[in-house]
Scaffold this motif. Structure first.
Motif, PDB file in Angstrom:
ATOM      1  N   LYS A 186     -15.271 -23.092   4.080  1.00 25.53           N
ATOM      2  CA  LYS A 186     -13.980 -22.895   4.723  1.00 25.53           C
ATOM      3  C   LYS A 186     -13.749 -23.991   5.751  1.00 25.53           C
ATOM      4  CE  LYS A 186     -13.997 -17.850   4.222  1.00 25.53           C
ATOM      5  NZ  LYS A 186     -13.987 -16.549   4.949  1.00 25.53           N
ATOM      6  N   ASN A 198       0.661 -17.431   3.229  1.00 22.92           N
ATOM      7  CA  ASN A 198      -0.593 -17.840   2.594  1.00 22.92           C
ATOM      8  C   ASN A 198      -0.323 -18.262   1.151  1.00 22.92           C
ATOM      9  OD1 ASN A 198      -1.628 -16.844   4.990  1.00 22.92           O
ATOM     10  ND2 ASN A 198      -2.339 -14.921   4.075  1.00 22.92           N
ATOM     11  N   THR A 200      -2.022 -20.703  -2.575  1.00 24.68           N
ATOM     12  CA  THR A 200      -3.062 -21.403  -3.325  1.00 24.68           C
ATOM     13  C   THR A 200      -2.460 -22.651  -3.959  1.00 24.68           C
ATOM     14  OG1 THR A 200      -4.287 -19.369  -3.818  1.00 24.68           O
ATOM     15  CG2 THR A 200      -4.690 -21.256  -5.250  1.00 24.68           C
ATOM     16  N   THR A 229      -7.501 -24.831  -4.065  1.00 26.88           N
ATOM     17  CA  THR A 229      -7.630 -24.602  -2.623  1.00 26.88           C
ATOM     18  C   THR A 229      -6.802 -23.392  -2.233  1.00 26.88           C
ATOM     19  OG1 THR A 229      -7.861 -26.987  -2.180  1.00 26.88           O
ATOM     20  CG2 THR A 229      -7.296 -25.578  -0.320  1.00 26.88           C
ATOM     21  N   TYR A 231      -5.288 -21.299   0.954  1.00 23.23           N
ATOM     22  CA  TYR A 231      -5.057 -21.503   2.384  1.00 23.23           C
ATOM     23  C   TYR A 231      -4.452 -20.250   3.007  1.00 23.23           C
ATOM     24  CZ  TYR A 231      -0.205 -22.555   0.986  1.00 23.23           C
ATOM     25  OH  TYR A 231       1.060 -22.486   0.453  1.00 23.23           O
ATOM     26  N   THR A 232      -4.846 -20.012   4.271  1.00 32.13           N
ATOM     27  CA  THR A 232      -4.399 -18.845   5.030  1.00 32.13           C
ATOM     28  C   THR A 232      -3.833 -19.308   6.360  1.00 32.13           C
ATOM     29  OG1 THR A 232      -6.152 -17.489   4.046  1.00 32.13           O
ATOM     30  CG2 THR A 232      -5.099 -16.635   6.035  1.00 32.13           C
ATOM     31  N   ILE A 243      -4.213 -23.666   9.850  1.00 36.18           N
ATOM     32  CA  ILE A 243      -4.560 -22.932   8.628  1.00 36.18           C
ATOM     33  C   ILE A 243      -6.067 -22.955   8.393  1.00 36.18           C
ATOM     34  CG2 ILE A 243      -2.349 -23.308   7.469  1.00 36.18           C
ATOM     35  CD1 ILE A 243      -3.660 -25.617   5.912  1.00 36.18           C
ATOM     36  N   SER A 244      -6.523 -21.989   7.606  1.00 35.55           N
ATOM     37  CA  SER A 244      -7.887 -21.984   7.086  1.00 35.55           C
ATOM     38  C   SER A 244      -7.805 -22.267   5.598  1.00 35.55           C
ATOM     39  CB  SER A 244      -8.544 -20.624   7.331  1.00 35.55           C
ATOM     40  OG  SER A 244      -9.799 -20.546   6.669  1.00 35.55           O
ATOM     41  N   CYS A 245      -8.624 -23.203   5.127  1.00 35.36           N
ATOM     42  CA  CYS A 245      -8.630 -23.555   3.705  1.00 35.36           C
ATOM     43  C   CYS A 245      -9.987 -23.217   3.104  1.00 35.36           C
ATOM     44  CB  CYS A 245      -8.360 -25.047   3.515  1.00 35.36           C
ATOM     45  SG  CYS A 245      -6.741 -25.587   4.073  1.00 35.36           S
ATOM     46  N   ILE A 255      -8.477 -31.089   0.104  1.00 37.15           N
ATOM     47  CA  ILE A 255      -7.534 -30.432   1.013  1.00 37.15           C
ATOM     48  C   ILE A 255      -6.435 -31.398   1.431  1.00 37.15           C
ATOM     49  CG2 ILE A 255      -7.283 -29.379   3.295  1.00 37.15           C
ATOM     50  CD1 ILE A 255     -10.125 -28.254   2.938  1.00 37.15           C
ATOM     51  N   MET A 259      -2.571 -30.538   0.513  1.00 34.56           N
ATOM     52  CA  MET A 259      -1.573 -30.239   1.539  1.00 34.56           C
ATOM     53  C   MET A 259      -0.415 -31.233   1.494  1.00 34.56           C
ATOM     54  SD  MET A 259      -2.726 -27.455   2.497  1.00 34.56           S
ATOM     55  CE  MET A 259      -1.371 -27.107   3.622  1.00 34.56           C
TER      56      MET A 259
END
Length: 344
Positions: A186, A198, A200, A229, A231-232, A243-245, A255, A259
């Motif tokens: 992560k 969120n 994908t 990937t 992402y949240t 964000i968290s990936c 990533i 993005m």
């Protein structure tokens, strides 16, 4: 002759290889370790036996022992870790942040700006040079020639956790986990724009046709390797989003390329267009604020925060987390303060 296909898959596409062999119909019964020694280029007996012990050798989709005797039409699948290509690594006394270490592996929290492995224009000052110095203080370990074994990599200007093997069997077992996409990885990232929800990102990542130093996300499987990937959204900060990936695959610049592909390049990612003011106002005060943030965080806002895996020896799941480095944390604090003070 057997049909042999080779597939290389990794973040840098050279850390391990996947071989598929279909045994010839005229092949007589033969132990699989002896068979592979004569069929796989540059494969020593110990390398093959380590792969078999790590259950990285499958016959007809099932792991086998070294004593297994191959038969005509058997389908053999093998995952091998690649040794480092560099023939000479010079130990250098460079400070490194070792988060965890045991007899089989270590976890390093890499600082931004440090190259992982020696290569063109970066023959010294790398993490591997530092690890080579560290390993000189340890007993000699068979199979790794006193050098650390890279299982994966992160970009020079990305900070965070890296997993290093200390012997061949550990490297082989960990390479299998990366190949199976069972490693937990992560990342924390700051991306341009207000990300609504969120999501994908998927696609085939390959070299850009216009700029060979960056990667593009394609719909055509002929142009790259499959990538996923998730992402949240962690925090919305007006013109940027934290964000968290979570990586399901590990492709080069995954990533960063993903993005950009969805219109949210990482903050201050020069190669992917994030080093420009992409969102916000035209006020000079705002422009100066963003420039100050660029100065504080002079690289892409990407940090490998969490790393989880099954320990090759104990078979227990281990997970590590690295806090945000000072440059990322300070830039993030400035954005939080800006949003609080910004007019409605």
């Amino acid at each position: 002759m057997e049909n042999i296909n080779t597939l290389q898959e990794s973040e840098d596409q050279d850390l391990y290889e996947h071989l598929n062999i279909v045994v010839d119909k005229g092949q007589s019964l033969l132990r699989i370790d002896k068979f592979l020694m004569h069929r796989v280029e540059n494969a020593s007996r110990s390398r093959i036996q380590n792969a078999i012990e790590a259950e990285n050798v499958l016959v007809n989709k099932k792991p086998v022992k070294s004593s297994y005797k191959i038969k005509p039409a058997d389908e053999i699948s093998i995952v091998f870790p690649h040794p480092p290509r560099d023939t000479e690594v010079y130990p250098e006394d460079i400070p490194i942040d070792i988060v965890y270490e045991d007899q089989d592996l270590l976890i390093v929290n890499k600082s931004a700006g440090m190259v992982v492995h020696p290569g063109f224009n970066n023959y010294t000052g790398t993490l591997v040079n530092a690890l080579a110095f560290h390993f000189e203080q340890l007993p000699h370990l068979p199979g790794n020639e006193g050098r650390p074994g890279l299982v994966h990599r992160i970009d020079k200007d990305t900070s965070g956790l890296l997993l290093i093997s200390k012997n061949e069997i550990t490297m082989t077992k960990l390479a299998k986990q990366f190949f199976d996409h069972s490693i937990t990885r992560k990342y924390i990232a700051l991306a341009w724009g207000d990300i609504a929800e969120n999501g994908t990102v998927t696609g085939y990542i390959g070299r850009s046709a216009k700029n060979r130093i960056i990667m593009d996300n394609y719909d055509d499987e002929e142009k790259g390797k499959w990538s996923v990937t998730h992402y949240t959204v962690l925090e919305r900060l007006g013109y940027v989003t934290l964000i968290s990936c979570q990586l399901e695959t590990g492709r080069t610049h995954q990533i960063r390329a993903h993005m950009k592909h969805i219109g949210h390049p990482l903050f201050n990612d020069a190669n992917y267009g994030g080093d420009k003011i992409l969102k916000g106002t035209t006020f000079n005060k705002y422009k100066q604020f963003v420039q100050n943030c660029f100065n504080i965080l002079p690289r892409q806002a990407l940090h490998a925060q969490t790393l989880g895996f099954i320990h090759p020896t104990t078979r227990t799941y281990m997970e590590f987390e690295a806090p945000l480095p000072a440059d990322f944390d300070e830039a993030l604090s400035k954005w939080r303060n800006y949003i609080v003070q910004a007019p409605e």
